[in-house]
Design an enzyme around this catalytic site. Structure first.
Site, PDB file in Angstrom:
ATOM      1  N   GLN C 125       0.850  -1.188   0.000  1.00 23.39           N
ATOM      2  CA  GLN C 125       0.000   0.000   0.000  1.00 23.39           C
ATOM      3  C   GLN C 125       0.882   1.233   0.000  1.00 23.39           C
ATOM      4  OE1 GLN C 125       0.018   2.143   2.577  1.00 23.39           O
ATOM      5  NE2 GLN C 125       0.644   0.956   4.363  1.00 23.39           N
ATOM      6  N   SER C 128       0.428   6.827   2.919  1.00 25.43           N
ATOM      7  CA  SER C 128       0.927   7.971   3.687  1.00 25.43           C
ATOM      8  C   SER C 128       2.003   8.751   2.954  1.00 25.43           C
ATOM      9  CB  SER C 128       1.512   7.478   5.013  1.00 25.43           C
ATOM     10  OG  SER C 128       0.529   6.877   5.791  1.00 25.43           O
ATOM     11  N   SER C 160       3.915  -0.420   3.580  1.00 19.68           N
ATOM     12  CA  SER C 160       4.166  -1.758   4.129  1.00 19.68           C
ATOM     13  C   SER C 160       4.486  -2.737   3.015  1.00 19.68           C
ATOM     14  CB  SER C 160       2.941  -2.294   4.874  1.00 19.68           C
ATOM     15  OG  SER C 160       2.442  -1.322   5.734  1.00 19.68           O
ATOM     16  N   GLU C 244     -10.217  -1.815   5.862  1.00 20.00           N
ATOM     17  CA  GLU C 244      -8.963  -2.104   6.558  1.00 20.00           C
ATOM     18  C   GLU C 244      -9.195  -2.186   8.053  1.00 20.00           C
ATOM     19  OE1 GLU C 244      -4.455  -0.252   6.952  1.00 20.00           O
ATOM     20  OE2 GLU C 244      -6.026   0.975   6.093  1.00 20.00           O
ATOM     21  N   ASN C 360      -5.108   5.431  16.951  1.00 18.20           N
ATOM     22  CA  ASN C 360      -6.183   5.196  17.916  1.00 18.20           C
ATOM     23  C   ASN C 360      -6.754   6.502  18.466  1.00 18.20           C
ATOM     24  OD1 ASN C 360      -5.721   2.555  17.362  1.00 18.20           O
ATOM     25  ND2 ASN C 360      -5.521   1.905  19.502  1.00 18.20           N
ATOM     26  N   GLU C 361      -5.973   7.561  18.444  1.00 15.55           N
ATOM     27  CA  GLU C 361      -6.529   8.859  18.850  1.00 15.55           C
ATOM     28  C   GLU C 361      -7.645   9.265  17.869  1.00 15.55           C
ATOM     29  OE1 GLU C 361      -3.281   8.176  18.724  1.00 15.55           O
ATOM     30  OE2 GLU C 361      -2.712   8.381  20.831  1.00 15.55           O
TER      31      GLU C 361
END
Lengths: 379, 410, 379, 410
Positions: C125, C128, C160, C244, C360-361
């Site tokens: 992928q 980012s 990744s 995802e 997670n934020e």
């Protein structure tokens, strides 16, 4: 780096221990959040005061022993280790008295402090209002100038001890036109039995009236009961709340004794291995708090001041206290729900810790902004 | 596989929600805590009309059960509305008597079940002996390879999995976590069953919930079931609406024999499941009320619900509750001890965490008994610990494992 | 409420179990984040594909078995219970393939999917960029129109598998003038070996090149490798990132197997009682995740969709995975620091969980705002 | 009472900070992890010049010690700068040999201490036997009322507190947590010492840190101290700059007798204290770097350091570190086993929590080995577990309690 006490301090410890051994009631007093318990605790304050143990760090002329901070810490360790009663005069001693020492007049100190030391006058704090909890600058209760004093009107709440106390202190808006909401506030003392005061006790989670609402309707306060200059209340109160969060509210001795009780409970319950780490953490935490305080006291004794790190202090003890009590309840298992077991009231009390004296959310904001220098957010 | 509530089950939840929402349960809880059971009894009757007390009881005794999933559905609503009374205990009493009847002792069922189903008989229940010890490590561990000491030998594989054979295996062995543990490395393999822990065993509370309100105080002691004639003084709980009292010794024997112990184990699972469902409901109600509160409460000129710390804490609360929920339904489907224990631990902890969050985010007003929030806040922790503390439940989960946790059908 | 499988599903389980028993390598393959391990895992994909086990939920014509969601879950349970290798084709199978099914053309599917299923083409992928981590709308890499296709330029990172993979997919800005930053992005596939592509592997904490930076300098991409309409990339990608975070990234079977390994370790280590609760929580958590997923799959099978609750899913498994591995390391005691013990790589891998696929934020913000309806803050 | 660093101690910290800040320790760590010890040895020499290796060693052997407080000061800086090498081990070797000399075995001290102090002898140390078992419950528990099996009987009160008599009590009894536990309720009072746990005892790692770099590999086994001649293959740690290898059996005996075990216990406390101080330093560095990062890193148009969730997490990180710090100094003053264990547990956990925070708030870039942050991130967990895992330390804290925790002078 030195943790030893002077011979004087050791002698002071021995004297305190001996006195407490002889005087601490064999059975716990009734809850101080009940009328009968309040009276019993007031009597205990008188007993302490009779031998000058109620306010050891105050000057002798007000009933103290001029004890320095290390002797105060020693006293607190011995006091809680002896299982002595909670202090019904706590609000006055730890919040109002430091303010009087710093901002009051000699006349005020001579008039107010001795009866506070003896428990004859028990003081309640009157900070919060329904729309001003964490946001103290939003206070609305007002004091209007009148002949020889002020007339207080408004609505205070969460006034600890006010259900049974005699007098109270708090901030009132004296200048509604002030440029910023922090300005125009004045620090005043008033009588809870004065005409115009209505006290409505509020039950906390266990039903006990640990605080009250105060409805004030043109309550007269003479000029002599204004602390500092009118309009300077915010500055004075901030110094006081700094104290509230700092050394004087939760002494290490309290947690050392609580950790010790927890260890005893754990041993009695067969050293349940699943709880071992949490019991050990209670011991470690009490020791850490003791030593953190010793460092702060050492800085203080060396002329330093307590600043934003008092927020670290407040975060630590308030969360420590809950965790400790939750561990105790877990060790009790299903018996933990009994309201008559010895940890029940302390548990309920501990739950308030992260809320009062500035919520822990606010404290974390303060730590992040003032100690770590992070940017102010909108929160 | 359709791990969802049916339309009927959802309708049942909505009907209870509507009924309880109109019943002023808050007033009933407050009265109950003061010893006035009248409004609570009125709610009780309406629950009977809605069929709640019939869910554990088979048709032969005027019930519609056993319906554990519907029981979970109902008890989530009971928790959401903070209904007072020996709720899980009455459901468990129904389960106990039904099970006993199935095992050949039908006299007590005939006598008591119709009243329970109809709402006229509010029951409470104490399982005193060989009641679940409160710490996992203190659970009896039979010697390697042997079956549970009093139960029938377990049929099956080399590593017996008592739950696999039946949805309602020998209750006693399960309740005390005595599934055989033949593997190496277990504690004290050569010692007597209890070696390895000289710990005192606090045992269950030994008190009946709301005995002062109940029409039938059922006590199981070992292999005996009896109807206590009275009870000792009421002891307050941290939740004043939970009134605890020790049943008097003696009373009228109802049944004796190994079937009693087995039925008691079954009933204890039923009670644990119902209590866990109440915990979830209490947590959901606390979350819901707190979300509403933080949207309208402003400090520093903005609703506190827009502060990220507040949002994240509420998100974590939802997370824990929503992952406890499927454990409840899963446990209802199997009624295996380990599954019930897992649900009980997760729901109990999630409900209590929701209470901590609700209190903190309400601030001082949440700490007062006069705000109705307190009615839920005070329930969360006793429910977490009743019919199996988290520590005990976690021990049962581990005791119940076979060689692999296994999938649904694996 | 029903957790039973159909006879078909049970037969499918038995068949999968039998195949895995016969084929899963007796010893773990070398880490797939190494060149040799990557090749070994690629060969394993081919072995899976040869018997049509690599993409069971795909249509048969692309190498799958048309398995419904429950059979997919069954397969995953068996796969991880058998201790089978990690899936080097994970990114392609779980991120790109669902996008192609929903937004690709039949020509694209026929061209791309079979070689993905066989491991012949391994996909990375490329979402980012250095200045666009959680804030994907800030992407700067661009695709400029050219004859018969597009020229990609820019700088991607945290790609990744890109150190050893063959092809990649991602979003590129095709309309810098678009009214909002979310608009004007296009979803493209490209060859990592094409002229103009420079792959710089990045070592993760254990030094293994688990991802790479991609420097793109006028890399030609033919029109046939645009997915969906140009300018629609954001919408398409959001559907993909939803996936995802949802069902397809972390199957319950993975955590059931991990919890099982943890229990075995705990038993081997003498059932250390201080760790009992944490081991039990790992078992409970795996079961909760399995059942939460079963509920989601049931809604999905009944025609529902996965929305913001996929954020709950992601929060749960990412924190679960770390806690589980930390518990394992604690059981190992001082041996836990050895990089050659069997939990080490999983531990390092787990640490990335709360960071990727939306931190997670961000996930907590989403849960609070979309599931609880709390007001958007400035964060 | 003046629980503050002196001006000299603060100046020592600043001098080390300045020196290490100029020494490019990051490059030294990376080289060390790759097996190139040259830059690390250069740092080592400068530490010797700064007096770090003299702190555990008395003047008779060219040292200035024992100075445990200064050791904490120094090791916090070593942690802050991520210095590689067997740091705590060399300090502990110095303590071991010094102690052994004081107990009458001065030959090894004369031979090795001057080299250690001067920086020419990098030492590492393994205490294999009767090395600390890694779980508290598996610690040998002598029968009720008896003293530690091999040590001298404990003088004193009904509940002996070995630490009270001396700042350096019998190391062995302390190290294995074998303070007599006469109280009722302890596990398996009638069984053999080890009843109550059939657990295997994982024991210490049994590996020497950086044996491939060290000039002296010291091994304590029971009552024997020897100099290993070589070591097995290097095993990578989660921190590549920690290179682990098993010392070869045999080698040259240096001392034999009960004094060895006692000195080894003393050395283990010294090592634990130094490691704990490193943990704190590592945590402080991680916090500092993360605070800087979140101030400059923007997402959604604003520095992420203005998000409340980020701020609160960093506040909690600071809280844990600042409450671990005084435990370190307190432990340095007493060197009691329980105090050292408390400091080790708190600092190790705080340092590791800081690593988790630093990684999360850096996001993906923090997960890369090429960012220098990784040099600290990877140290945090091994340091937490070396010379006493948190679980073992917590057990030692409880083992070390008397009838009351007691105040400073109480």
């Amino acid at each position: 780096m030195d943790l030893t006490h002077t011979a004087d301090e050791d002698a002071f410890r021995a004297e305190a221990r001996e006195w407490l051994r002889a005087h601490v009631p064999a059975r716990p007093l009734p809850s101080l959040e009940t009328e009968v318990g309040f009276a019993a605790h007031r009597a205990w304050e008188a007993e302490l005061a009779a031998d000058r143990w109620s306010v050891v760090s105050w000057p002798e002329r007000y009933g103290g022993r001029d004890a320095g901070i290390f002797r105060w810490l020693v006293f607190e360790e011995e006091y809680y280790a002896a299982g002595a009663p909670g202090r019904v005069s706590q609000n006055g001693i730890s919040l109002l008295a430091p303010t009087l020492f710093d901002h009051g007049t000699e006349e005020q100190r001579a008039r107010v402090l001795p009866s506070m030391a003896s428990g004859e006058a028990v003081w309640a704090q009157a900070w919060s209002e329904p729309e001003a909890g964490s946001d103290l600058a939003a206070l609305r209760s007002r004091a209007v100038r009148t002949d020889g004093g002020w007339l207080l009107s408004g609505h205070k709440t969460w006034s600890s001890r006010a259900a049974f106390a005699d007098r109270a202190f708090g901030l009132f808006r004296t200048d509604p036109e002030a440029a910023k909401p922090h300005h125009g506030l004045t620090y005043l003392m008033f009588d809870l039995r004065a005409p115009g005061v209505t006290v409505r006790p509020i039950g906390r989670l266990d039903g006990r009236p640990a605080f009250a609402e105060l409805f004030l309707d043109e309550v007269f306060v003479p000029d002599e009961d204004v602390i500092g200059e009118p309009g300077q209340g915010w500055r004075i109160a901030m110094a006081t709340t700094g104290d509230e969060r700092g050394l004087t509210l939760r002494s290490p001795g309290r947690f050392l004794a609580a950790a010790d009780r927890l260890v005893r409970l754990w041993r009695e319950r067969g050293e349940e291995p699943g709880a071992r780490d949490r019991v050990a953490d209670a011991v470690i935490g009490a020791r850490a708090y003791q030593l953190f305080t010793a460092a702060g006291a050492s800085r203080f004794a060396a002329g330093g001041t307590i600043g934003a790190e008092s927020s670290l202090n407040k975060l630590f003890w308030s969360e420590y206290d809950i965790t400790l009590h939750e561990t105790a309840l877990d060790l009790l298992g299903p018996e933990g729900e009994r309201a008559d077991q010895e940890w029940a009231e302390g548990y309920v009390f501990s739950l308030a810790g992260p809320i009062y004296a500035g919520t822990n959310e606010i404290q974390r904001d303060i730590v992040a902004e003032r100690l770590l220098g992070l940017p102010k957010g909108r929160r | 596989m359709r791990f969802l509530l049916t339309d009927e089950q959802q309708a049942f939840a909505r009907a209870l929600d509507t009924m309880l929402g109109a019943a002023d349960t808050a007033a009933a809880v407050r009265a109950w805590g003061a010893g006035d059971h009248t409004p609570g009894r009125a709610v009780w009757t309406r629950l009977a009309e809605a069929g709640v007390w019939s869910l554990a009881v088979p048709e032969a005794y005027e019930g519609v059960g056993p319906l554990p999933v519907e029981t979970v559905v109902a008890f989530v609503e009971l928790g959401r509305h903070a209904v007072p009374g020996p709720l899980a205990e009455t459901a468990a009493a129904g389960a106990l008597l039904s099970r006993l009847a199935a095992l050949g002792h039908d006299t007590p069922a005939k006598r008591l079940l119709p009243g329970i189903v109809g709402g006229g008989t509010m029951a409470t229940l104490v399982v005193s002996e060989p009641g679940p010890p409160e710490t996992g490590s203190a659970a009896p561990r039979p010697e390697a390879g042997s079956a549970a000491p009093d139960g029938p030998p377990e049929a099956g594989s080399a590593r017996p999995r008592p739950e696999a054979a039946s949805a309602t295996p020998d209750g006693r062995a399960e309740t005390v976590g005595a599934a055989p543990r033949p593997e190496a490395g277990s504690a004290a393999p050569d010692g007597p069953p209890e070696a390895g822990s000289a710990a005192p065993r606090p045992g269950a509370l030994g008190m009946a919930l709301d005995a002062d309100a109940a029409d039938a105080v059922l006590v199981v002691q070992g292999e005996e079931l009896r109807l206590a004639a009275g009870h000792g003084p009421v002891v307050r709980s941290l939740d004043p609406a939970r009134r605890l009292a020790r049943p008097d010794a003696g009373g009228e024997p109802l049944a004796v024999g190994p079937a009693v112990a087995e039925a008691a184990g079954y009933a204890a699972r039923w009670a644990a499941l119902a209590t866990a469902a109440q915990s979830l409901g209490v947590g959901l109600a606390l979350l819901e009320r707190t979300v509403s509160y933080v949207k309208q409460r402003s400090q520093f000129g903005t609703p506190i619900g827009s502060f990220q710390a507040v949002k994240h804490r509420l998100a974590d609360t939802l997370l824990a509750l929503e992952f406890a929920r499927p454990l409840l339904y899963g446990a209802a489907l199997t009624l295996r001890t380990a599954d019930v224990a897992a649900a009980k631990a997760a729901a109990g902890e999630a409900g209590y965490a929701a209470a901590r969050t609700a209190l903190q985010l309400h601030g001082a007003v949440g700490y007062t008994e006069e705000l109705d929030l307190s009615l839920w806040l005070r329930k969360a922790r006793p429910l977490r610990d009743a019919w199996g503390t988290p520590a005990r439940c976690r021990a049962l989960v581990l005791d119940g494992l076979g060689d692999r946790p296994g999938g649904f059908g694996g």
